[in-house]
Write a protein that holds these residues in place. Structure first.
Motif, short mmCIF file in Angstrom:
data_model
loop_
_atom_site.label_atom_id
_atom_site.label_comp_id
_atom_site.label_asym_id
_atom_site.label_seq_id
_atom_site.Cartn_x
_atom_site.Cartn_y
_atom_site.Cartn_z
N ASP A 70 -7.34 -10.28 -8.59
CA ASP A 70 -6.32 -9.19 -9.04
C ASP A 70 -5.18 -9.21 -8.09
N SER A 71 -3.99 -9.51 -8.79
CA SER A 71 -2.93 -9.80 -7.93
C SER A 71 -2.21 -8.48 -7.77
N GLU A 72 -2.73 -7.26 -8.40
CA GLU A 72 -1.95 -6.14 -8.20
C GLU A 72 -2.66 -5.08 -7.19
N LEU A 73 -3.47 -5.68 -6.22
CA LEU A 73 -4.26 -4.83 -5.18
C LEU A 73 -3.18 -4.06 -4.35
N SER A 74 -3.51 -3.05 -4.19
CA SER A 74 -2.64 -2.38 -3.19
C SER A 74 -2.86 -2.60 -1.71
N ALA A 75 -1.62 -2.24 -0.96
CA ALA A 75 -1.61 -2.82 0.41
C ALA A 75 -2.75 -2.15 1.30
N GLU A 76 -3.21 -0.84 0.69
CA GLU A 76 -4.25 -0.21 1.44
C GLU A 76 -5.52 -1.13 1.02
N LYS A 77 -5.61 -1.28 0.07
CA LYS A 77 -6.98 -2.19 -0.52
C LYS A 77 -7.26 -3.31 0.30
N LEU A 78 -5.87 -4.14 0.27
CA LEU A 78 -5.95 -5.38 0.92
C LEU A 78 -6.19 -5.24 2.32
N GLU A 79 -5.87 -4.28 3.13
CA GLU A 79 -6.09 -3.98 4.50
C GLU A 79 -7.39 -3.93 4.78
N LYS A 80 -8.17 -2.98 3.67
CA LYS A 80 -9.63 -2.66 3.77
C LYS A 80 -10.43 -3.96 3.73
N ILE A 81 -9.90 -4.89 2.73
CA ILE A 81 -10.75 -6.12 2.58
C ILE A 81 -10.42 -7.00 3.64
N ALA A 82 -9.43 -7.13 4.60
CA ALA A 82 -9.17 -8.04 5.59
C ALA A 82 -10.17 -7.60 6.83
N ASN A 83 -10.31 -6.05 6.79
CA ASN A 83 -10.94 -5.77 8.07
C ASN A 83 -12.79 -5.69 7.72
N LYS A 84 -12.98 -6.02 6.67
CA LYS A 84 -14.15 -5.97 6.33
C LYS A 84 -15.19 -6.97 7.36
N PRO A 85 -14.86 -8.23 7.69
CA PRO A 85 -15.74 -9.04 8.68
C PRO A 85 -15.46 -8.28 10.01
N LEU A 86 -14.63 -7.64 10.25
CA LEU A 86 -14.40 -7.06 11.76
C LEU A 86 -15.21 -5.88 12.02
N ARG A 87 -16.19 -5.64 10.89
CA ARG A 87 -17.25 -4.35 11.15
C ARG A 87 -18.30 -4.81 12.11
N ALA A 88 -18.36 -5.95 12.73
CA ALA A 88 -19.21 -6.52 13.67
C ALA A 88 -18.64 -7.61 14.35
N PRO A 89 -19.45 -7.76 15.43
CA PRO A 89 -18.68 -9.13 16.18
C PRO A 89 -19.31 -10.60 15.81
N MET A 90 -20.44 -10.44 14.71
CA MET A 90 -20.83 -11.54 14.05
C MET A 90 -20.94 -11.68 12.48
N VAL A 91 -20.65 -12.61 11.69
CA VAL A 91 -20.99 -12.37 10.34
C VAL A 91 -21.58 -13.78 9.95
N VAL A 92 -22.79 -13.75 9.31
CA VAL A 92 -23.31 -14.86 8.93
C VAL A 92 -23.33 -14.96 7.22
N ILE A 93 -22.84 -16.00 6.72
CA ILE A 93 -22.82 -15.91 5.33
C ILE A 93 -24.03 -16.80 5.03
N SER A 94 -24.83 -16.33 4.06
CA SER A 94 -26.14 -16.79 3.60
C SER A 94 -25.53 -17.53 2.08
N ILE A 95 -26.10 -18.64 2.04
CA ILE A 95 -25.88 -19.53 0.73
C ILE A 95 -27.01 -20.10 0.27
N VAL A 96 -27.17 -19.80 -1.28
CA VAL A 96 -28.23 -20.71 -1.94
C VAL A 96 -27.49 -21.98 -2.52
#
Ligand SMILES: Cc1cc2nc3c(=O)[nH]c(=O)nc-3n(C[C@H](O)[C@H](O)[C@H](O)COP(=O)(O)O)c2cc1C
Length: 186
Positions: A70-96
């Motif tokens: 979605d190329s129309e996402l607002s700056a506010e929304k994009l900042e929220k997305i960028a900060n998602k992984p910063l909610r913890a000091p480690m993120v593990v992505i599990s993959i099947v």
């Protein structure tokens, strides 16, 4: 406390802070994750571990993938997305990692990936490490999967946030078993 009583105190926690689990701790957690039940021993899983600066990079990849959707996402929304992984000091992505097998359909491989994540969660609990298993639309975003180097036969099954728990823990509720368990004796 019995082993079951200890496991019964497991509870996900949203507010996770530094320090991140150590490499030694994570090696123990993955040891248990990689012992998940697994039909035909396909080992249809792998994990990506992000900590430190790589969490910022992960946020950037999430923003890039979201903009492709979605190329129309607002700056506010994009900042929220960028900060998602910063909610913890480690993120593990599990993959099947789906593997063709005459007796093991995709669903069994997803279940096995889920079981490996649950093993990781239980191991974290036993080690006193806070965890939260998240997904959200980005877990299903093919652009993000491509950005992360996933192959066509691979899919994200979770963003596992890890760290030290901060703040009050929500009260544990133990469901009424009669609602979920049916017994047949004859
Ligand atoms: C596959 C899966 C995906 C989940 N995704 C989210 C999520 O995106 N956001 C969220 O708040 N909780 C999510 N949850 C739920 C939490 O991880 C957690 O299980 C729930 O809050 C209940 O807490 P408990 O684990 O302490 O019982 C997910 C759980 C599973 C199994």
């Amino acid at each position: 406390m019995s082993s079951i009583d200890t496991l019964l105190t497991r509870k996900s926690h949203g507010k996770l802070v530094h320090p991140a689990p150590s490499k030694e701790q994570m090696t123990r957690l993955f040891k248990l994750a990689l012992r998940a039940p697994d039909h035909a021993l396909l080992k249809p899983w792998r994990f990506l571990v992000f900590e430190g600066e790589s969490l910022v990079k992960l946020g950037e990849l999430m923003v890039e993938a979201s903009l492709k959707t979605d190329s129309e996402l607002s700056a506010e929304k994009l900042e929220k997305i960028a900060n998602k992984p910063l909610r913890a000091p480690m993120v593990v992505i599990s993959i099947v990692c789906y593997k063709e097998h005459p007796k093991v359909p995709k669903i069994e491989q997803v279940l096995s990936s889920g079981a490996s994540v649950q093993n990781l969660l239980l191991a974290a609990h036993l080690e006193g490490i806070g965890v939260k298993w998240r997904t959200g639309s980005l877990a299903f975003n093919r652009h993000l999967m491509d950005n992360l180097g996933l192959q066509a036969n691979e899919q994200i099954t979770g963003f596992i946030y890890l760290g030290q728990e901060e703040g009050r823990k929500a009260t544990l509720k133990h469901p009424d078993q009669s609602e979920f368990v049916s017994w047949y004796s004859e």
